[in-house]
Design a protein around this motif. Structure first.
Motif, PDB file in Angstrom:
ATOM      1  N   VAL A   1       0.848  -1.183   0.000  1.00  0.00           N
ATOM      2  CA  VAL A   1       0.000   0.000   0.000  1.00  0.00           C
ATOM      3  C   VAL A   1       0.883   1.233   0.000  1.00  0.00           C
ATOM      4  O   VAL A   1       1.905   1.276   0.686  1.00  0.00           O
ATOM      5  CB  VAL A   1      -0.918   0.016   1.243  1.00  0.00           C
ATOM      6  CG1 VAL A   1      -1.715   1.312   1.305  1.00  0.00           C
ATOM      7  CG2 VAL A   1      -1.863  -1.176   1.233  1.00  0.00           C
ATOM      8  N   GLY A   2       0.498   2.255  -0.770  1.00  0.00           N
ATOM      9  CA  GLY A   2       1.232   3.510  -0.810  1.00  0.00           C
ATOM     10  C   GLY A   2       2.090   3.628  -2.054  1.00  0.00           C
ATOM     11  O   GLY A   2       2.427   2.637  -2.711  1.00  0.00           O
ATOM     12  N   ASP A   3       2.429   4.875  -2.418  1.00  0.00           N
ATOM     13  CA  ASP A   3       3.246   5.142  -3.613  1.00  0.00           C
ATOM     14  C   ASP A   3       2.617   4.526  -4.855  1.00  0.00           C
ATOM     15  O   ASP A   3       3.311   3.979  -5.723  1.00  0.00           O
ATOM     16  CB  ASP A   3       4.672   4.611  -3.431  1.00  0.00           C
ATOM     17  CG  ASP A   3       5.415   5.287  -2.292  1.00  0.00           C
ATOM     18  OD1 ASP A   3       5.183   6.488  -2.068  1.00  0.00           O
ATOM     19  OD2 ASP A   3       6.209   4.603  -1.620  1.00  0.00           O
ATOM     20  N   GLY A   4       1.300   4.611  -4.949  1.00  0.00           N
ATOM     21  CA  GLY A   4       0.595   4.097  -6.113  1.00  0.00           C
ATOM     22  C   GLY A   4       0.112   2.672  -5.994  1.00  0.00           C
ATOM     23  O   GLY A   4      -0.581   2.171  -6.885  1.00  0.00           O
ATOM     24  N   TRP A   5       0.461   1.994  -4.891  1.00  0.00           N
ATOM     25  CA  TRP A   5       0.097   0.587  -4.707  1.00  0.00           C
ATOM     26  C   TRP A   5      -1.137   0.440  -3.825  1.00  0.00           C
ATOM     27  O   TRP A   5      -1.294   1.155  -2.835  1.00  0.00           O
ATOM     28  CB  TRP A   5       1.241  -0.182  -4.050  1.00  0.00           C
ATOM     29  CG  TRP A   5       2.463  -0.334  -4.909  1.00  0.00           C
ATOM     30  CD1 TRP A   5       3.465   0.586  -5.073  1.00  0.00           C
ATOM     31  CD2 TRP A   5       2.811  -1.461  -5.699  1.00  0.00           C
ATOM     32  NE1 TRP A   5       4.418   0.085  -5.921  1.00  0.00           N
ATOM     33  CE2 TRP A   5       4.048  -1.164  -6.328  1.00  0.00           C
ATOM     34  CE3 TRP A   5       2.211  -2.693  -5.940  1.00  0.00           C
ATOM     35  CZ2 TRP A   5       4.679  -2.060  -7.179  1.00  0.00           C
ATOM     36  CZ3 TRP A   5       2.834  -3.585  -6.785  1.00  0.00           C
ATOM     37  CH2 TRP A   5       4.052  -3.278  -7.397  1.00  0.00           C
ATOM     38  N   LEU A   6      -1.992  -0.501  -4.164  1.00  0.00           N
ATOM     39  CA  LEU A   6      -3.075  -0.956  -3.293  1.00  0.00           C
ATOM     40  C   LEU A   6      -3.483  -2.333  -3.806  1.00  0.00           C
ATOM     41  O   LEU A   6      -4.454  -2.499  -4.539  1.00  0.00           O
ATOM     42  CB  LEU A   6      -4.272   0.000  -3.319  1.00  0.00           C
ATOM     43  CG  LEU A   6      -5.390  -0.347  -2.327  1.00  0.00           C
ATOM     44  CD1 LEU A   6      -4.936  -0.115  -0.881  1.00  0.00           C
ATOM     45  CD2 LEU A   6      -6.653   0.441  -2.621  1.00  0.00           C
ATOM     46  N   THR A   7      -2.710  -3.338  -3.429  1.00  0.00           N
ATOM     47  CA  THR A   7      -2.940  -4.677  -3.945  1.00  0.00           C
ATOM     48  C   THR A   7      -2.231  -5.684  -3.054  1.00  0.00           C
ATOM     49  O   THR A   7      -1.527  -5.319  -2.114  1.00  0.00           O
ATOM     50  CB  THR A   7      -2.460  -4.789  -5.415  1.00  0.00           C
ATOM     51  OG1 THR A   7      -2.919  -6.011  -5.980  1.00  0.00           O
ATOM     52  CG2 THR A   7      -0.940  -4.702  -5.519  1.00  0.00           C
ATOM     53  N   GLY A   8      -2.409  -6.946  -3.337  1.00  0.00           N
ATOM     54  CA  GLY A   8      -1.756  -7.965  -2.526  1.00  0.00           C
ATOM     55  C   GLY A   8      -2.092  -9.368  -2.994  1.00  0.00           C
ATOM     56  O   GLY A   8      -2.823  -9.572  -3.958  1.00  0.00           O
ATOM     57  N   THR A   9      -1.539 -10.322  -2.262  1.00  0.00           N
ATOM     58  CA  THR A   9      -1.664 -11.739  -2.596  1.00  0.00           C
ATOM     59  C   THR A   9      -1.919 -12.533  -1.323  1.00  0.00           C
ATOM     60  O   THR A   9      -1.358 -12.223  -0.262  1.00  0.00           O
ATOM     61  CB  THR A   9      -0.383 -12.246  -3.280  1.00  0.00           C
ATOM     62  OG1 THR A   9      -0.210 -11.546  -4.511  1.00  0.00           O
ATOM     63  CG2 THR A   9      -0.436 -13.742  -3.543  1.00  0.00           C
ATOM     64  N   THR A  10      -2.747 -13.555  -1.435  1.00  0.00           N
ATOM     65  CA  THR A  10      -3.030 -14.478  -0.345  1.00  0.00           C
ATOM     66  C   THR A  10      -2.708 -15.891  -0.808  1.00  0.00           C
ATOM     67  O   THR A  10      -3.106 -16.287  -1.912  1.00  0.00           O
ATOM     68  CB  THR A  10      -4.503 -14.390   0.080  1.00  0.00           C
ATOM     69  OG1 THR A  10      -4.756 -13.068   0.598  1.00  0.00           O
ATOM     70  CG2 THR A  10      -4.839 -15.426   1.145  1.00  0.00           C
ATOM     71  N   VAL A  11      -1.984 -16.636   0.008  1.00  0.00           N
ATOM     72  CA  VAL A  11      -1.618 -18.015  -0.306  1.00  0.00           C
ATOM     73  C   VAL A  11      -2.191 -18.936   0.753  1.00  0.00           C
ATOM     74  O   VAL A  11      -2.070 -18.673   1.957  1.00  0.00           O
ATOM     75  CB  VAL A  11      -0.090 -18.187  -0.374  1.00  0.00           C
ATOM     76  CG1 VAL A  11       0.289 -19.667  -0.467  1.00  0.00           C
ATOM     77  CG2 VAL A  11       0.475 -17.421  -1.557  1.00  0.00           C
TER      78      VAL A  11
ATOM     79  N   ARG B   1      -4.019 -33.965  -6.304  1.00  0.00           N
ATOM     80  CA  ARG B   1      -3.757 -33.108  -5.148  1.00  0.00           C
ATOM     81  C   ARG B   1      -3.053 -31.814  -5.549  1.00  0.00           C
ATOM     82  O   ARG B   1      -2.243 -31.800  -6.476  1.00  0.00           O
ATOM     83  CB  ARG B   1      -2.896 -33.852  -4.108  1.00  0.00           C
ATOM     84  CG  ARG B   1      -3.653 -35.006  -3.466  1.00  0.00           C
ATOM     85  CD  ARG B   1      -2.782 -35.806  -2.514  1.00  0.00           C
ATOM     86  NE  ARG B   1      -3.583 -36.805  -1.817  1.00  0.00           N
ATOM     87  CZ  ARG B   1      -4.177 -36.603  -0.647  1.00  0.00           C
ATOM     88  NH1 ARG B   1      -4.025 -35.447  -0.035  1.00  0.00           N
ATOM     89  NH2 ARG B   1      -4.907 -37.547  -0.095  1.00  0.00           N
ATOM     90  N   VAL B   2      -3.374 -30.751  -4.821  1.00  0.00           N
ATOM     91  CA  VAL B   2      -2.693 -29.476  -4.996  1.00  0.00           C
ATOM     92  C   VAL B   2      -1.886 -29.196  -3.727  1.00  0.00           C
ATOM     93  O   VAL B   2      -2.196 -29.698  -2.647  1.00  0.00           O
ATOM     94  CB  VAL B   2      -3.687 -28.340  -5.267  1.00  0.00           C
ATOM     95  CG1 VAL B   2      -4.557 -28.675  -6.482  1.00  0.00           C
ATOM     96  CG2 VAL B   2      -4.566 -28.044  -4.053  1.00  0.00           C
ATOM     97  N   HIS B   3      -0.848 -28.374  -3.874  1.00  0.00           N
ATOM     98  CA  HIS B   3       0.045 -28.088  -2.747  1.00  0.00           C
ATOM     99  C   HIS B   3      -0.138 -26.682  -2.181  1.00  0.00           C
ATOM    100  O   HIS B   3       0.302 -26.398  -1.068  1.00  0.00           O
ATOM    101  CB  HIS B   3       1.491 -28.317  -3.195  1.00  0.00           C
ATOM    102  CG  HIS B   3       1.702 -29.710  -3.709  1.00  0.00           C
ATOM    103  ND1 HIS B   3       1.742 -30.010  -5.049  1.00  0.00           N
ATOM    104  CD2 HIS B   3       1.804 -30.891  -3.047  1.00  0.00           C
ATOM    105  CE1 HIS B   3       1.901 -31.315  -5.204  1.00  0.00           C
ATOM    106  NE2 HIS B   3       1.932 -31.874  -4.007  1.00  0.00           N
ATOM    107  N   ALA B   4      -0.772 -25.822  -2.957  1.00  0.00           N
ATOM    108  CA  ALA B   4      -1.115 -24.483  -2.494  1.00  0.00           C
ATOM    109  C   ALA B   4      -2.132 -23.913  -3.471  1.00  0.00           C
ATOM    110  O   ALA B   4      -2.271 -24.393  -4.600  1.00  0.00           O
ATOM    111  CB  ALA B   4       0.108 -23.570  -2.420  1.00  0.00           C
ATOM    112  N   ILE B   5      -2.862 -22.897  -3.023  1.00  0.00           N
ATOM    113  CA  ILE B   5      -3.738 -22.123  -3.896  1.00  0.00           C
ATOM    114  C   ILE B   5      -3.389 -20.656  -3.700  1.00  0.00           C
ATOM    115  O   ILE B   5      -3.224 -20.189  -2.563  1.00  0.00           O
ATOM    116  CB  ILE B   5      -5.221 -22.385  -3.598  1.00  0.00           C
ATOM    117  CG1 ILE B   5      -5.584 -23.831  -3.967  1.00  0.00           C
ATOM    118  CG2 ILE B   5      -6.107 -21.402  -4.352  1.00  0.00           C
ATOM    119  CD1 ILE B   5      -7.009 -24.212  -3.653  1.00  0.00           C
ATOM    120  N   THR B   6      -3.272 -19.944  -4.818  1.00  0.00           N
ATOM    121  CA  THR B   6      -2.898 -18.536  -4.780  1.00  0.00           C
ATOM    122  C   THR B   6      -4.081 -17.680  -5.204  1.00  0.00           C
ATOM    123  O   THR B   6      -4.655 -17.888  -6.277  1.00  0.00           O
ATOM    124  CB  THR B   6      -1.714 -18.260  -5.724  1.00  0.00           C
ATOM    125  OG1 THR B   6      -0.613 -19.093  -5.352  1.00  0.00           O
ATOM    126  CG2 THR B   6      -1.282 -16.809  -5.635  1.00  0.00           C
TER     127      THR B   6
END
Length: 369
Positions: A29-39, A74-79
């Motif tokens: 967040v900040g300097d033009g950013w407002l995003t992210g990722t969840t694993v 089977r999966v090992h992670a979901i993004t």
């Protein structure tokens, strides 16, 4: 009457109540950013998975692999990530991190593995002020690293609101975010959901100002809020209607993961994901539009072993709980969201717009949930 206990929330009322599922967020967040990722990191040997994609504009990865007709179980992670189609790159970082940990589909000698990491993205480009500020592989690596760290004492098992993939989320003109919930069935099976609410549709009943989701909560699960002042409700409607191009294509998408301790097949996981979309429809109106890429994954850890193989009636109960749990997660996302102001404008939270004002969020960095 049955002596079995009634369904209830799990100890944390979150997807962390499914043992072996670990969630990590990374936000910028900040300097033009407002995003992210969840694993969502699975147990080391993975989890059986399925998917159901209903939105007209999806951004997904490895969903064909989850077709029950195909090889990998089977999966090992979901993004889950912001960044629209660009954000799919976050899964590359998760794959690399899993490979470094020796986790993946075995391909031969020790260490020769291919991690299986399905994913989905929401549209949040430009909401921090810079259209090009979007997640890449480093976001996935950071969120995966956060998922390996136990939460600090006194902190939520899974942080909710303006965090991870929900950092730049918006829903029907209000601030969206991440929400989670869980249900323990009478037979001991746990069903839980984590949802990133970022919809063209609204989560709010326009007649009353109430969140659609709260009526599906367990007793005492959601706070009892006062009736919404009609003038305040009208003002919130006007503010949402005044947003520029509220139905601009690709400006939405709600995504999430259902997890259960039951022992399911890929086909059963796909069915659970499909019924989970009923939960979307109960908490968001309209849903599955041509401007949304609504996607739900389901993972089954099989923790309960042979005892967790459901007969048709137990599977029906699991499906019913999955839909309601998704709806409750939507409610928690909207209540946990906080108002955010960036150079692109202000996204007001549900509580700020219709109830008690709350402080503006300034989320930064990685957190383990």
């Amino acid at each position: 009457m049955s002596d079995q206990p009634a369904p209830r929330p799990g100890p944390t009322n979150s997807i962390a109540d499914v043992a072996g599922i670990h969630v990590g967020h990374y936000s910028r967040v900040g300097d033009g950013w407002l995003t992210g990722t969840t694993v969502l990191r699975m147990p080391a040997d993975g989890a059986v998975a399925g998917v159901d994609v209903r939105g007209g504009g999806p951004g997904t990865r490895e969903t064909d692999l989850l077709d029950p007709r195909n090889l990998v179980e089977r999966v090992h992670a979901i993004t889950l990530s912001g960044g629209s189609a660009f954000g799919l790159a976050a899964a590359d970082g998760v794959m690399t991190a899993l490979y470094d940990d020796g986790i993946g589909f075995p391909m031969g000698r020790p260490g020769e593995v291919v991690p299986i990491v399905p994913g989905a993205v929401i549209f949040d480009l430009g909401r921090g002020g810079q259209f090009a500020a979007r997640p890449d592989a480093s976001f996935g690596q950071a969120a995966y690293a956060a998922a390996k760290v136990d939460p600090a004492p006194g902190t939520p098992a899974v942080p909710q609101g303006v965090v991870g993939a929900g950092t730049g989320a918006r829903a029907g003109g209000l601030k969206g975010g991440v929400g989670t919930a869980s249900t323990v069935l009478p037979n001991g099976t746990v069903v839980a959901a984590l949802v990133v609410v970022n919809a063209v549709g609204s989560c709010v009943d326009p007649r009353t100002g109430e969140l659609y989701a709260v009526r599906f909560g367990f007793p005492g699960e959601f706070p009892e809020l006062p009736a919404v002042n009609p003038d305040r409700l009208a003002a919130a409607k006007d503010a949402a209607a005044a947003e520029p191009t509220p139905l601009k294509p690709t400006l939405a998408t709600t995504i999430g993961v259902i997890a259960t301790t039951a022992t399911l097949t890929k086909a059963q996981c796909a069915k659970v994901a499909g019924i989970g979309h009923d939960g979307f429809a109960r908490g968001i109106r309209p849903v599955h539009t041509m401007f949304d890429g609504d996607t739900l994954f389901t993972v089954a850890t099989g923790e309960r072993g042979a005892d967790g193989i459901p007969d048709p009636f137990a599977f029906h109960a699991l499906l019913d709980a999955a839909g309601d749990t998704v709806t409750r997660a939507i409610g928690h996302a909207m209540l946990a969201a906080t108002t955010v102001t960036t150079p692109a404008g202000t996204m007001r939270s549900y509580l700020d717009a219709l109830h008690t004002p709350r402080p503006v969020t300034r989320t930064q960095g990685a957190t383990r949930d």
